[in-house]
Design a protein around this motif. Structure first.
Motif, PDB file in Angstrom:
ATOM      1  N   VAL A   1       0.824  -1.250  -0.096  1.00 14.97           N
ATOM      2  CA  VAL A   1       0.010  -0.006   0.017  1.00 14.97           C
ATOM      3  C   VAL A   1       0.952   1.138   0.181  1.00 14.97           C
ATOM      4  O   VAL A   1       1.823   1.470   1.146  1.00 14.97           O
ATOM      5  CB  VAL A   1      -0.891   0.075   1.402  1.00 14.97           C
ATOM      6  N   ILE A   2       0.833   2.118  -1.124  1.00 14.25           N
ATOM      7  CA  ILE A   2       1.452   3.306  -1.033  1.00 14.25           C
ATOM      8  C   ILE A   2       0.699   4.568  -1.324  1.00 14.25           C
ATOM      9  O   ILE A   2      -0.295   4.402  -1.658  1.00 14.25           O
ATOM     10  CB  ILE A   2       2.769   3.033  -2.302  1.00 14.25           C
ATOM     11  N   TYR A   3       1.390   5.599  -0.985  1.00 15.09           N
ATOM     12  CA  TYR A   3       0.745   6.834  -1.153  1.00 15.09           C
ATOM     13  C   TYR A   3       1.532   7.855  -2.189  1.00 15.09           C
ATOM     14  O   TYR A   3       2.671   8.074  -2.035  1.00 15.09           O
ATOM     15  CB  TYR A   3       0.694   7.619   0.284  1.00 15.09           C
TER      16      TYR A   3
ATOM     17  N   LYS B   1      -1.467  12.727  -6.433  1.00 13.91           N
ATOM     18  CA  LYS B   1      -2.972  12.563  -6.537  1.00 13.91           C
ATOM     19  C   LYS B   1      -3.098  12.143  -8.097  1.00 13.91           C
ATOM     20  O   LYS B   1      -2.627  12.778  -8.806  1.00 13.91           O
ATOM     21  CB  LYS B   1      -3.701  13.544  -6.331  1.00 13.91           C
TER      22      LYS B   1
ATOM     23  N   GLU C   1     -12.414   5.758  -6.467  1.00 15.17           N
ATOM     24  CA  GLU C   1     -12.177   4.956  -5.541  1.00 15.17           C
ATOM     25  C   GLU C   1     -12.703   3.566  -6.158  1.00 15.17           C
ATOM     26  O   GLU C   1     -13.485   3.422  -7.032  1.00 15.17           O
ATOM     27  CB  GLU C   1     -12.616   5.180  -4.180  1.00 15.17           C
TER      28      GLU C   1
ATOM     29  N   LYS D   1      -8.256   4.975  -1.672  1.00 14.52           N
ATOM     30  CA  LYS D   1      -8.784   6.336  -1.192  1.00 14.52           C
ATOM     31  C   LYS D   1      -8.040   7.428  -1.634  1.00 14.52           C
ATOM     32  O   LYS D   1      -6.705   7.556  -2.231  1.00 14.52           O
ATOM     33  CB  LYS D   1      -8.524   6.421   0.307  1.00 14.52           C
ATOM     34  N   ASN D   2      -8.750   8.639  -1.956  1.00 19.46           N
ATOM     35  CA  ASN D   2      -8.285   9.912  -2.285  1.00 19.46           C
ATOM     36  C   ASN D   2      -8.215  10.818  -1.160  1.00 19.46           C
ATOM     37  O   ASN D   2      -9.434  11.067  -0.812  1.00 19.46           O
ATOM     38  CB  ASN D   2      -8.863  10.489  -3.748  1.00 19.46           C
TER      39      ASN D   2
ATOM     40  N   ALA E   1      -3.075  15.127   2.887  1.00 19.49           N
ATOM     41  CA  ALA E   1      -2.289  14.806   3.902  1.00 19.49           C
ATOM     42  C   ALA E   1      -2.563  16.021   5.357  1.00 19.49           C
ATOM     43  O   ALA E   1      -3.282  16.844   5.118  1.00 19.49           O
ATOM     44  CB  ALA E   1      -0.799  14.851   3.596  1.00 19.49           C
TER      45      ALA E   1
ATOM     46  N   TYR F   1      -3.409  13.500  -1.717  1.00 21.83           N
ATOM     47  CA  TYR F   1      -2.566  12.174  -2.308  1.00 21.83           C
ATOM     48  C   TYR F   1      -3.550  11.007  -2.832  1.00 21.83           C
ATOM     49  O   TYR F   1      -4.741  11.080  -2.510  1.00 21.83           O
ATOM     50  CB  TYR F   1      -2.086  11.577  -1.146  1.00 21.83           C
ATOM     51  N   THR F   2      -3.084   9.936  -3.251  1.00 17.84           N
ATOM     52  CA  THR F   2      -3.953   8.842  -3.612  1.00 17.84           C
ATOM     53  C   THR F   2      -3.372   7.700  -2.840  1.00 17.84           C
ATOM     54  O   THR F   2      -2.200   7.316  -3.045  1.00 17.84           O
ATOM     55  CB  THR F   2      -3.855   8.628  -5.173  1.00 17.84           C
ATOM     56  N   LYS F   3      -4.191   6.695  -2.301  1.00 15.74           N
ATOM     57  CA  LYS F   3      -3.868   5.623  -1.470  1.00 15.74           C
ATOM     58  C   LYS F   3      -3.805   4.490  -2.610  1.00 15.74           C
ATOM     59  O   LYS F   3      -4.947   4.211  -2.748  1.00 15.74           O
ATOM     60  CB  LYS F   3      -4.481   5.621  -0.298  1.00 15.74           C
TER      61      LYS F   3
ATOM     62  N   GLN G   1      -3.558   0.243  -3.491  1.00 17.18           N
ATOM     63  CA  GLN G   1      -2.573  -0.878  -3.157  1.00 17.18           C
ATOM     64  C   GLN G   1      -2.404  -1.790  -4.609  1.00 17.18           C
ATOM     65  O   GLN G   1      -3.004  -2.008  -5.456  1.00 17.18           O
ATOM     66  CB  GLN G   1      -3.982  -1.745  -2.453  1.00 17.18           C
TER      67      GLN G   1
END
Length: 102
Positions: A19-21, A24, A29, A64-65, A68, A92-94, A96
């Motif tokens: 899982v990376i951040y 954006k 989602e 997720k969007n 921070a 940011y965008t999370k 996986q």
């Protein structure tokens, strides 16, 4: 097996289920995104692209969007009485990582 991907002007070393951040992305989602692969380490050794590896891609799922935590930016010019205080929240965008296709 790991891969080095490029997105948002940055490079990330990723493996399956990481899982990376990242910067954006214009993605909703629960949608999937593909990333360009710069380097790939598998059973047959390390492959490095020039600049990318043809036919290789990393697939990720957007979790997720968001934004921070807020940081405070304060600028001033000494002896001039000029100062300014601002806040900033980086979007940011999370993501996986679901698959690494060589």
């Amino acid at each position: 097996m790991f891969a080095v991907i490029e997105t948002g002007g940055k490079q990330y070393k990723v493996q399956n289920d990481d899982v990376i951040y990242i910067e954006k992305l214009a993605a909703e989602e629960n949608s999937t995104v593909d990333f360009k692969v710069i380097a790939l380490d598998g059973d047959d050794g390390l492959k490095i692209g020039t600049p990318y590896i043809d036919g290789a891609k990393v697939i990720g799922k957007v979790l997720k969007n968001g934004k921070a935590k807020k940081i405070t930016v304060f600028t001033y010019k000494p002896k001039k009485g000029q100062k300014r205080k601002m806040g900033h929240r980086q979007p940011y965008t999370k993501v996986q990582i679901t698959a690494i296709n060589a």
